[in-house]
Structures are given as structure tokens and as C-alpha cells.
Design an enzyme around this catalytic site. Structure first.
Site, short mmCIF file in Angstrom:
data_model
loop_
_atom_site.label_atom_id
_atom_site.label_comp_id
_atom_site.label_asym_id
_atom_site.label_seq_id
_atom_site.Cartn_x
_atom_site.Cartn_y
_atom_site.Cartn_z
N HIS A 50 0.92 -1.12 0.25
CA HIS A 50 0.07 0.02 -0.01
C HIS A 50 0.89 1.33 -0.15
CE1 HIS A 50 -2.87 2.94 1.86
NE2 HIS A 50 -3.83 2.09 1.59
N ASP A 82 2.79 -4.58 8.05
CA ASP A 82 1.86 -3.74 7.95
C ASP A 82 0.50 -4.71 7.96
OD1 ASP A 82 -0.58 -2.51 7.08
OD2 ASP A 82 0.64 -1.53 5.34
N GLN A 120 -4.47 -4.83 6.59
CA GLN A 120 -5.36 -5.85 5.89
C GLN A 120 -5.66 -7.14 6.43
OE1 GLN A 120 -8.35 -5.75 3.54
NE2 GLN A 120 -6.82 -4.07 3.26
N LYS A 162 -10.64 -1.09 10.10
CA LYS A 162 -10.77 -2.29 9.24
C LYS A 162 -10.97 -3.50 10.11
CE LYS A 162 -8.13 -0.30 5.44
NZ LYS A 162 -6.66 -0.34 4.72
N CYS A 190 -4.53 2.27 -3.96
CA CYS A 190 -3.13 2.88 -3.04
C CYS A 190 -2.22 1.87 -3.19
CB CYS A 190 -3.67 3.11 -1.73
SG CYS A 190 -4.80 4.50 -1.16
C1 PLP Z 1 -5.82 0.44 4.60
C2 PLP Z 1 -4.20 -0.09 4.59
C3 PLP Z 1 -3.36 1.05 5.04
C4 PLP Z 1 -3.67 2.44 5.32
O1 PLP Z 1 -4.48 2.30 6.55
P1 PLP Z 1 -5.24 3.73 6.96
O2 PLP Z 1 -6.14 3.30 8.12
O3 PLP Z 1 -5.54 4.57 5.98
O4 PLP Z 1 -3.92 4.42 7.54
C5 PLP Z 1 -2.19 0.59 4.81
N1 PLP Z 1 -1.89 -0.62 4.34
C6 PLP Z 1 -2.66 -1.49 4.00
C7 PLP Z 1 -2.28 -3.21 3.70
C8 PLP Z 1 -4.06 -1.35 4.35
O5 PLP Z 1 -4.91 -2.17 3.69
#
Ligand code: PLP
Length: 404
Positions: free
Chosen positions: A121, A198, A201, A224, A362
Site C-alpha cells: 500500500h 503492515d 489488511q 478495518k 493505493c
Molecule cells: C488500509 C491500509 C493501509 C492504510 O491504513 P489507514 O487506516 O488508511 O492508515 C495501509 N496498508 C494496508 C495494507 C491497508 O489495507
């Protein structure tokens, strides 16, 4: 077994209509919906004990502080962090990553290298590019293959004693691929590098155990995970969090301030400058309770059934191609039909009350890899149903006919 009808009753928004049709919400990878149990916690906060935390002597402040710190402990338990102060509340994944990237600016130099994956992302690319500009460190990329998986043999070749940091997502938001983070972490540590995962997701689908993973940093967003927007977390190993300088200066993060010198507060407060999203943090804790009550085994097996059913039926549509076909993937389907524009398909689906996302998600480097401007992305949560997928397939078929 999951009682989907009962689950759906927990989510008031799922009973609304859009454009005269029942809402079919398939944009869960962008943000998930919030159950009544979490909404109640938000309302209760503002109705009953809204106050600033940590310094207050009065009852409301103490109640708010207790609930906020209780939420931190819930999140600690959820991710199995060893210590509560290894959980830093942030405004979300993006904030968490920037906090770590900013901290590493004082630890890296132009001899150093950092490694990112091709599946990231933008929020796990841009802060590191900014870090490399500041420090002169070199950014290297683990490539991806046609299936939407990382090429792990190339990762082996990128690692060296120059590698200081590896950052990779647990699950790709654009394709749904589950990355082999255990292997990535092990090999990075062998080379002497730290790893940030990260988990934005992954966390709606998987319950990560940060101690078992032995990961240095793990980040996530509440929105999320069926919680509110504007709040998230950074897990960091205590030793790392002590090593990194504070990200922002202000109230709450200090021990002592004079005009000559300021000393910083202990963890976690060192990284929590200013009045935080108190209500959001408490609601994040409630969201974690909610999903644990359902259970991640139940969630992931049901979502896998949805994924398989949708994949099978969407592929019956002539000219439809799914991007990201790893055997290890979660309930995200990114697709195109011939050269039809994803935006046009998304617009027709919206007319039928179906919410999907269109565009580059993104993750422009992934779209560049496939030489496409974007995809239509349908992403499923445990409150989605097989009937909703039938309607999606009907809608996509209809769009294909209308746009042909
Ligand atoms: C949604 C997402 C982000 C960004 O998250 P925010 O809540 O917008 O800061 C970063 N990495 C992944 C894999 C995502 O799905």
C-alpha cells in the site's frame, strides 16, 4: 458455524437501502462496518464519562483513563504483546508507519539499505522513500510474480549485512495475497535487520501473535477491524521503542519541561503526544472484543467459503480476469472485464446498491506490474452472504452487457 443472520442484526447499516436496493457492502478492505456493540460504547463514552485522561484528579477523568488503559490491555492481549506499553495508540496504520520511519531517520546512514515489497500500500512505501531521501539509505524492492505473490528467492538475494529494515504487509489490500511473513522475518533477523509488518489488511481476518512471529513492529487500523476511523495501533518491541526518538512533541509525552531541556515520558506516553482519540481507543478495544467473541477460526473459514464461491461464479463471466491468484489469499477479489473501465463497472454496481471499490487501491506499483490503470475490487467480511455474491455476479454480468 456462523449465524450470519444474527451477525447481520448487529450491524444497523446493513439494513439500509442504496438507490432503492438493499445495501450490499463489499468494500470491507477499505473500511469495515461497525456493530451496535461498538457504537454503544462510543455513545456511552460521550453520554457518561467524556473527559481528558491521565492527569485528571476528578472522577470522570479517572474513569476515562481506566477505560482507555483497559482498551490498551485488550489490544495487548489480542496481539499477544508481552507488555501493555509496547502498544502505542495512533490515528491508524499510516500514522504508525510514519512514526517508525521518522524514528529510523536518526539510526540510518547512506551505507544502509532497506527492503520493501512490490505488494505494498502507498502508506508502506512513501514514508520509507522519505526516510531514504533524508538518510541516503538505499530502497530495494522484493518483486512479485503473475500470481500476485512475492518472489522469495529474490528476497534472499536482496538481504545482506547492509540491510537494516524490511517492511512488508501481512496481506495485500489490492490482491488479498497472504505474504509469508514468518519466513521474511526469520531471514531478515538472520541478516541483522528489523522488520515492520503492515497488518492493516490482515487483522480483520487473522489474529497475529507478535511474540510468536518475533516481529519488531506490527501496525493496524481499528476501522478495518469493525472499529471506528481515526484510531489504530503500533506494536513495537520494548527495546526498539526505547531506541526510537519521539515522533511528535507536546503534552502527555514529557516527563519534565524547562526551556533548557525536556525529558520524555516513559512508554507508551513518549509516543502519544497531545490528547488522543480517547473514545476511539476505547471503541477499538470493544471491536477487538466483538471479533474475538465470534472467533477467528469461524471468521476465516466462512470468509474462505465466500471467496471460493465468488471466485468460481465470477470466473464464469466471459472476459473476466481476476488479479491475484495465490493459494494463500483472503476474501479480496480484484478483477477486470476485457478493457472495460473499472470505474464504469463500479458505477453500474452502485446503481444496484452494491458497494465495491475501483481504481488502483493505493497500490499503483501492482497496477503497473499488470499494466492496468486499476481494478474492480470486491472484498468480503463475515457479515456478507452467498445471496449477496449472487447479486454481485448478476450485477457484473449486467454491467458487462451494458458496457460492451
Ligand atoms: C488500509 C491500509 C493501509 C492504510 O491504513 P489507514 O487506516 O488508511 O492508515 C495501509 N496498508 C494496508 C495494507 C491497508 O489495507
Amino acid at each position: 458455524m456462523l449465524d450470519v443472520a444474527a451477525i447481520r442484526n448487529d450491524f444497523p447499516i446493513l439494513s439500509r437501502e442504496v438507490n432503492g436496493y438493499p445495501l450490499i457492502y463489499l468494500d470491507n478492505a477499505a473500511t469495515s462496518q461497525t456493530p451496535q456493540q461498538v457504537i454503544d460504547v462510543i455513545v456511552d463514552y460521550y453520554n457518561s464519562y467524556n473527559a481528558n485522561i491521565h492527569r485528571g484528579v476528578h472522577t470522570l477523568s479517572q474513569e476515562a483513563t481506566d477505560k482507555y488503559e483497559e482498551a490498551r490491555k485488550k489490544i495487548q492481549a489480542h496481539f499477544n504483546a508481552e507488555k501493555a506499553h509496547e502498544i502505542i495508540f495512533t490515528s491508524g496504520t499510516t500514522h504508525s508507519i510514519n512514526l517508525v520511519a521518522n524514528g529510523f531517520a536518526s539510526l540510518l546512514n547512506s551505507e544502509d539499505e532497506v527492503i520493501v515489497s512490490a505488494l505494498e500500500h502507498h502508506s508502506n512505501i512513501v514514508p520509507w522513500q522519505m526516510l531514504c531521501e533524508k538518510t541516503g539509505a538505499l530502497l530495494k524492492v522484493i518483486p512479485m510474480n503473475e500470481e500476485g505473490e512475492l518472489v522469495m528467492s529474490d528476497y534472499d538475494n536482496l538481504l545482506s549485512d547492509k540491510t537494516k529494515l524490511v517492511f512488508v504487509n501481512h496481506i495485500s489490500n489490492a490482491l488479498g495475497t497472504i505474504n509469508p511473513i514468518e519466513e521474511i522475518i526469520k531471514k531478515a533477523h538472520h541478516a541483522g535487520a528489523a522488520v515492520l509488518v503492515d497488518g492493516a489488511q490482515a487483522c480483520p481476518h487473522i489474529k497475529p501473535d507478535v511474540q510468536k512471529l518475533d516481529v519488531d513492529f506490527y501496525v493496524a487500523s481499528a476501522h478495518k477491524m469493525y472499529g471506528p476511523t481515526g484510531v489504530g495501533m503500533l506494536y513495537g518491541k520494548e527495546a526498539w521503542l526505547n531506541k526510537l526518538p519521539p515522533y511528535q512533541g507536546g503534552g502527555e509525552m514529557i516527563a519534565e519541561v524547562t526551556f533548557k531541556k525536556t525529558t520524555y515520558a516513559d512508554l507508551p506516553h513518549k509516543f502519544e503526544a497531545g490528547t488522543p482519540n480517547i473514545c476511539g481507543g476505547i471503541a477499538f478495544g470493544a471491536a477487538v472484543d466483538y471479533i474475538n467473541n465470534i472467533g477467528f477460526d469461524t471468521i476465516s473459514s466462512y470468509e474462505n467459503e465466500l471467496l471460493n464461491y465468488a471466485t468460481k461464479n465470477l470466473l464464469k463471466i466471459k472476459g473476466l480476469r481476476i488479479y491475484g491468484n495465490s493459494k494463500n489469499k483472503t476474501s479480496v477479489i480484484s478483477f477486470n472485464i476485457g478493457t472495460l473501465h473499472p470505474y464504469d463497472i463500479g458505477t453500474i454496481l452502485d446503481k444496484l446498491g452494491i458497494a465495491v471499490r475501483t481504481g488502483h487501491h493505493c497500490a499503483q506499483p501492482i497496477m503497473d506490474f499488470y499494466k492496468i490503470p486499476g481494478t474492480v475490487r470486491a472484498s468480503f467480511a463475515f457479515y456478507n452472504t452467498f445471496e449477496e455474491i449472487d447479486t454481485l455476479v448478476y450485477g457484473v454480468n449486467k454491467a458487462a452487457l451494458m458496457l460492451a
